[in-house]
Scaffold this active site. Structure first.
Site, PDB file in Angstrom:
ATOM      1  N   ASP A 175       0.881  -1.081  -0.455  1.00  0.00           N
ATOM      2  CA  ASP A 175       0.040   0.330  -0.225  1.00  0.00           C
ATOM      3  C   ASP A 175       0.956   1.219   0.184  1.00  0.00           C
ATOM      4  OD1 ASP A 175      -2.455   1.428  -0.168  1.00  0.00           O
ATOM      5  OD2 ASP A 175      -3.479  -0.385   1.044  1.00  0.00           O
ATOM      6  N   HIS A 236      -2.414   3.244  -4.719  1.00  0.00           N
ATOM      7  CA  HIS A 236      -2.208   2.981  -2.985  1.00  0.00           C
ATOM      8  C   HIS A 236      -0.667   2.345  -3.996  1.00  0.00           C
ATOM      9  CE1 HIS A 236      -4.992   3.058  -0.672  1.00  0.00           C
ATOM     10  NE2 HIS A 236      -6.171   3.346  -1.744  1.00  0.00           N
ATOM     11  N   GLU A 300      -9.212   3.199  -5.041  1.00  0.00           N
ATOM     12  CA  GLU A 300      -9.250   4.337  -4.796  1.00  0.00           C
ATOM     13  C   GLU A 300      -7.721   5.164  -5.633  1.00  0.00           C
ATOM     14  OE1 GLU A 300     -10.346   4.553  -0.446  1.00  0.00           O
ATOM     15  OE2 GLU A 300      -8.911   3.397  -0.400  1.00  0.00           O
TER      16      GLU A 300
HETATM   17  C1  ACM Z   1     -10.554  -0.580   0.357  1.00  0.00           C
HETATM   18  O1  ACM Z   1     -11.898   0.130   1.175  1.00  0.00           O
HETATM   19  N1  ACM Z   1     -10.486   1.100  -0.273  1.00  0.00           N
HETATM   20  C2  ACM Z   1     -11.190  -1.197  -0.103  1.00  0.00           C
END
Ligand code: ACM
Length: 496
Positions: A175, A236, A300
């Site tokens: 991440d 991420h 995201e």
């Molecule tokens: C998430 O909660 N971004 C999968």
């Protein structure tokens, strides 16, 4: 413990009269293909009971595979406990592993302890059980990117999942705030990306070795659990970009491993070196993790950098896309196709349920309507609705709760009521729902005690719902009250 205390609840259980008691002379009759289950039974019971459970042809406890019992599927089992004999049968080896956990739960709770327990009669109540799971994906995700956990702890995590007949352990390995998966061709991923500065203290870091991860995969497999690896892309990825800035959209810019929580707008570039990188990383991932599924994130992913990058805009044009925003699906499609060519199934987080490329298995986290939309589009779906499965959310809004992820409360009742099949799904859509999965993001959870406090007993409810289907709240509560003695014997933390 009586069959009425089993968690998850078996499909059918009929109590009969009497007990069967395991003693030092109890032996196992081990049918062909039942050796892994016999080994697991011994491994699980040895620390507390010291029982050797030697093999013998005239033994009173029989573990056997019967491939004709097709109604039991891959994971179902039948268990008969009679005063003079125990018979555990399944059509597949994994079914026997599930039955071993049931035998363990039928014993007195001290059987689960990690140290020798004296003066306990190791009795099982007589019972006839037939047990088949309702859903085939019963998952639990742990984020080891935000806070690293040593592999010794991951093994304990797996042990606790196995007790609850959870079958997918999803490891969120990368991440913005940390990269934990070693990749030989890109050593800086873990050397640089594995370490994060902490403005208020010592840096936080850690990474696994390949052999640690391979060992974890084997350990989980012995318990009937698949480890699902997740490598996030194209968003991420700040930790990876801190290690290799040329994989981003502005190679001249030095980035740190992110020290904040939230959504970071630095994302992977879309040039060919990036796809070489993704393929090389995923080749290593596929070497270590035999899981049929490989998760590549997808959530995201802000597109501002692509919109600002002449190279990304040109790439979108050449690919015939409507604009840079469409690079997200294009990117995941390319990488997903690579996984498919290698015999794996790509998995992604759904933002809307309709944006992931064909062939992706979808983890729908934002809204049950997304699960429905994805299934209607032909995706296989795992329902990970955050309001029922995000265990980083507080259990209640009470003052005793530690500070945590801001968001909705996820109470035990919310989890228990979480139907993997979203309301309003027609039969075809419902058939595409593989199951449900718990998520434990770890921005605010660094210690094993905290992880366990957040996971239990909510995972008990998720396990019950996904294995047993709907159960009444009263029935679940009464089983959970007795199951708590097992969690206590395992020293599962009840305090943050
Ligand atoms: C998430 O909660 N971004 C999968």
């Amino acid at each position: 413990m009586p069959a009425s205390s089993l968690l998850p609840r078996p499909t059918e259980a009929h109590a009969t009269a009497g007990h069967f008691t395991l003693g030092p002379r109890t032996c196992l009759r081990i049918g062909e293909g039942a050796e892994p289950a016999a080994r697991l039974l011994r491994t699980l019971l040895a620390p507390a009971t010291g029982l050797p459970l030697h093999p013998a042809d005239d033994a009173t406890v029989t573990l056997t595979l019967d491939r004709t019992l097709t109604d039991l599927g891959d994971e179902g089992y039948g268990l008969t406990v009679a005063p003079q004999a125990v018979l555990l049968r399944a059509a597949q080896p994994t079914g026997l592993l599930r039955g071993v956990q049931t035998i363990r739960q039928l014993l007195p709770p001290p059987a689960l302890a990690a140290s020798p327990q004296r003066g306990v009669r190791w009795s099982l109540p007589c019972v006839e059980i037939t047990d088949v799971p309702r859903h085939r994906w019963r998952g639990a995700m742990l984020d080891v990117a935000r806070h690293f956990q040593p592999v010794s702890y991951l093994r304990r995590y797996v042990d606790l999942l196995a007790l609850h007949k959870i079958n997918v352990f999803h490891l969120h390995l990368t991440d913005d705030q940390g990269w934990r998966m070693p990749v030989a061709a890109y050593p800086k991923l873990t050397e640089v990306g594995g370490l994060r500065a902490r403005p208020d203290g010592a840096p936080h870091g850690g990474a696994y070795t390949r052999s640690e991860l391979a060992g974890l995969v084997a350990y989980a497999a012995e318990r009937g659990i698949t480890v699902l690896p997740e490598i996030e892309m194209p968003g991420h990825v700040r930790a990876a970009l801190a290690a290799y800035p040329h994989l981003g959209n502005r190679p001249d810019r030095a980035l740190d491993v992110w020290t904040r929580w939230g959504v970071c707008d630095t994302v992977l570039g879309v040039h060919e070196e990036v796809f070489d990188f993704c393929r090389t990383v995923l080749e290593e991932v596929m070497d270590v993790f035999p899981s049929p599924y490989v998760h590549i994130g997808g959530d995201e992913c802000p597109v501002t950098e692509w919109e600002e990058s002449p190279q990304a805009r040109a790439c979108a044009r050449e690919a015939g896309l409507s604009g840079p925003a469409a690079l997200h699906g294009w990117f995941l499609g390319r990488v997903g196709a690579f996984l498919v060519r290698n015999g794996r199934r790509p998995v992604g987080w759904a933002e809307t349920g309709t944006e992931l490329p064909d062939g992706f298995t979808v983890l729908a986290w934002r809204d049950p309507a997304h699960a429905r939309a994805a299934a209607a589009r032909g995706h296989d779906v795992v329902n990970a609705h955050h309001r029922a499965t995000y265990f980083d959310y507080p259990l209640s809004d009470g003052p005793q709760e530690p500070p945590g992820q801001p968001g909705a409360v996820v109470g035990l009742r919310d989890v228990h009521a979480h139907d993997p099949v979203p309301a309003g799904a027609d039969p075809d859509t419902a058939a595409r729902v593989l199951g449900a999965q718990a998520q434990l993001w770890t921005e605010y959870a660094a210690t094993p005690a905290r992880l366990e406090y957040l996971t239990y007993p909510r995972l008990c409810a998720l396990a019950d719902r996904t294995w047993s289907g709907p159960t009444s709240w009263t029935d679940f509560r009464s089983r959970l009250d007795r199951h708590t003695a097992r969690l206590d014997a395992l020293e599962v933390s009840r305090h943050p």
